[in-house]
Design an enzyme around this catalytic site. Structure first.
Site, PDB file in Angstrom:
ATOM      1  N   GLU A 155       0.798  -1.228   0.000  1.00 58.92           N
ATOM      2  CA  GLU A 155       0.000   0.000   0.000  1.00 58.92           C
ATOM      3  C   GLU A 155       0.838   1.289   0.000  1.00 58.92           C
ATOM      4  O   GLU A 155       0.694   2.143   0.870  1.00 58.92           O
ATOM      5  CB  GLU A 155      -0.965  -0.009   1.178  1.00 58.92           C
ATOM      6  CG  GLU A 155      -1.915  -1.194   1.143  1.00 58.92           C
ATOM      7  CD  GLU A 155      -2.821  -1.302   2.360  1.00 58.92           C
ATOM      8  OE1 GLU A 155      -2.799  -0.397   3.225  1.00 58.92           O
ATOM      9  OE2 GLU A 155      -3.570  -2.295   2.452  1.00 58.92           O
ATOM     10  N   GLU A 260      -6.530 -10.939  -0.163  1.00 54.97           N
ATOM     11  CA  GLU A 260      -7.407 -10.316   0.832  1.00 54.97           C
ATOM     12  C   GLU A 260      -8.862 -10.274   0.380  1.00 54.97           C
ATOM     13  O   GLU A 260      -9.585  -9.301   0.619  1.00 54.97           O
ATOM     14  CB  GLU A 260      -6.891  -8.919   1.197  1.00 54.97           C
ATOM     15  CG  GLU A 260      -5.413  -8.924   1.574  1.00 54.97           C
ATOM     16  CD  GLU A 260      -4.880  -7.620   2.117  1.00 54.97           C
ATOM     17  OE1 GLU A 260      -5.689  -6.817   2.639  1.00 54.97           O
ATOM     18  OE2 GLU A 260      -3.661  -7.400   2.023  1.00 54.97           O
TER      19      GLU A 260
END
Length: 370
Positions: A155, A260
């Site tokens: 991220e 995820e």
């Protein structure tokens, strides 16, 4: 050592009790891609044998939900805590699973001491990169040959494709990403190395990620794949947006992993997409409509959403190496607290009673035959 021995004994007892012909999710997609799950401390320690049985039945890849993040494994400058990690890799070895390390470098769940000197001043670039590289050497080095692939950096981009203004970036610019991948390869040359992010279905964000990934590859830095976090909702993003991301990543020469994966069935305040943990709202009945059970209409929508997603993944099985669910069952999902705290969510394929959602499973079984 004793704890790991007891864990292996527990696993042997649990797994030997499995029905030999009981088909699991991983069996449906054996010829397509790995089916993974994120596991927690209770699961890897053997404290919940009924959950371990489900993991063994349905999944052939493991990811650590939180246990290998910096604040857990390296909470103080001169102290590492490998209790979770050791039990985690032991579980992966027992299952013969494709085992993922998540994650070496992230802007969240990292102690503040990492970025400052003894006086509390922000470190310089060389000092910060040295501290980061030492962390990678210790963690990835301990599990060399036992972890098959690492989410090296997590991220690091904004939605518009610019770099996130984290402390990593403020001090070292994009070089922290390159240095992390270089060090991870040096420590374990056989491990696959990935970049992982949410909302990669957004063209602007994906463009920034791919620009850097291709630049790294041109410089001889190993980067094997891009993890597209699958934190989806019932109606967004569109299948077309997800598909375009899969195609562009593959065409750029990288593996695609759907990481995820979950599907939020609850309403969200405003335009909250993805997985930015800085977004958080207090609970309210408006955003927690299924506190006593999901409605039949939403359950049907969830089933259809997973059907559509796996049809897409199966279509591109030549590009996708792994599909990983973020949690084993609804009661374990982080979406019970994001982006609204203390809700009752139903985002996974196994419910709170540890029962597979048979309607979804049946549809995925049909898809797997295509």
């Amino acid at each position: 050592m004793l704890k790991n021995t007891l864990l292996l004994i527990c696993l042997t007892i649990v797994f030997s009790a499995q029905k030999p012909n009981e088909e699991g999710l991983k069996d449906l997609f054996t010829d397509s891609f790995y089916i993974g799950v994120a596991v927690n401390g209770q699961q890897v320690s053997g404290k919940v044998p009924e959950e371990l049985a489900l993991i063994e039945r349905h999944f052939n890849s493991l990811s650590p939900e939180n246990g290998l993040k910096w604040e857990k494994v390296h909470p103080e400058m001169d102290r590492y805590d490998f209790e979770f990690g050791d039990a985690y890799v032991a579980l992966g070895e027992k299952l013969g699973a494709f085992t993922i390390g998540h994650c070496l470098v992230w802007h969240q769940q990292v102690p503040n001491w990492v970025f400052v000197d003894e006086a509390g001043r922000l470190l310089g670039k060389e000092a910060l990169l040295s501290r980061m590289e030492d962390h990678i050497a210790q963690v990835a080095g301990r599990y060399k040959g036992k972890i098959d692939g690492w989410d090296v950096v997590n991220e690091a981009f904004n939605e518009d494709g610019s770099y996130r203004e984290s402390n990593w970036y403020k001090v070292a610019g994009k070089d922290f990403i390159k240095a992390a991948f270089r060090k991870a390869h040096e420590v374990d040359p056989a491990a696959e190395l990935y970049y992982n992010d949410y909302n990669v279905w957004k063209a602007s964000k994906r463009a920034g990620i791919l620009t850097l990934a291709k630049e790294m590859k041109a410089e001889g830095i190993q980067i094997d794949g891009i993890g597209m976090q699958g934190h989806y909702m019932l109606e967004s993003p569109s299948l077309e947006q997800i598909e375009q991301g899969i195609i562009e990543i593959a065409e750029a020469g990288f593996q695609v992993m759907i990481t995820e994966l979950d599907v939020d069935v609850l309403p969200r305040p405003g335009n909250t997409q993805g997985a930015d943990l800085n977004i958080n709202f207090a609970n309210s009945p408006k955003y927690n409509p299924f506190a006593n059970g999901i409605s039949p209409e939403s359950a049907a929508k969830l089933s259809q959403r997973y059907t559509d997603l796996f049809q897409l993944f199966q279509k591109h099985k030549d590009k996708i190496s792994r599909v990983t669910f973020w949690g084993l069952h609804d009661g374990r999902s982080w979406l019970n607290n994001f982006p609204v705290r203390s809700r009752t969510n139903y985002p996974l394929l196994i419910d709170r009673d540890l029962k597979v959602k048979e309607d979804v499973f049946a549809k995925l079984k049909a898809i797997s035959k295509d």
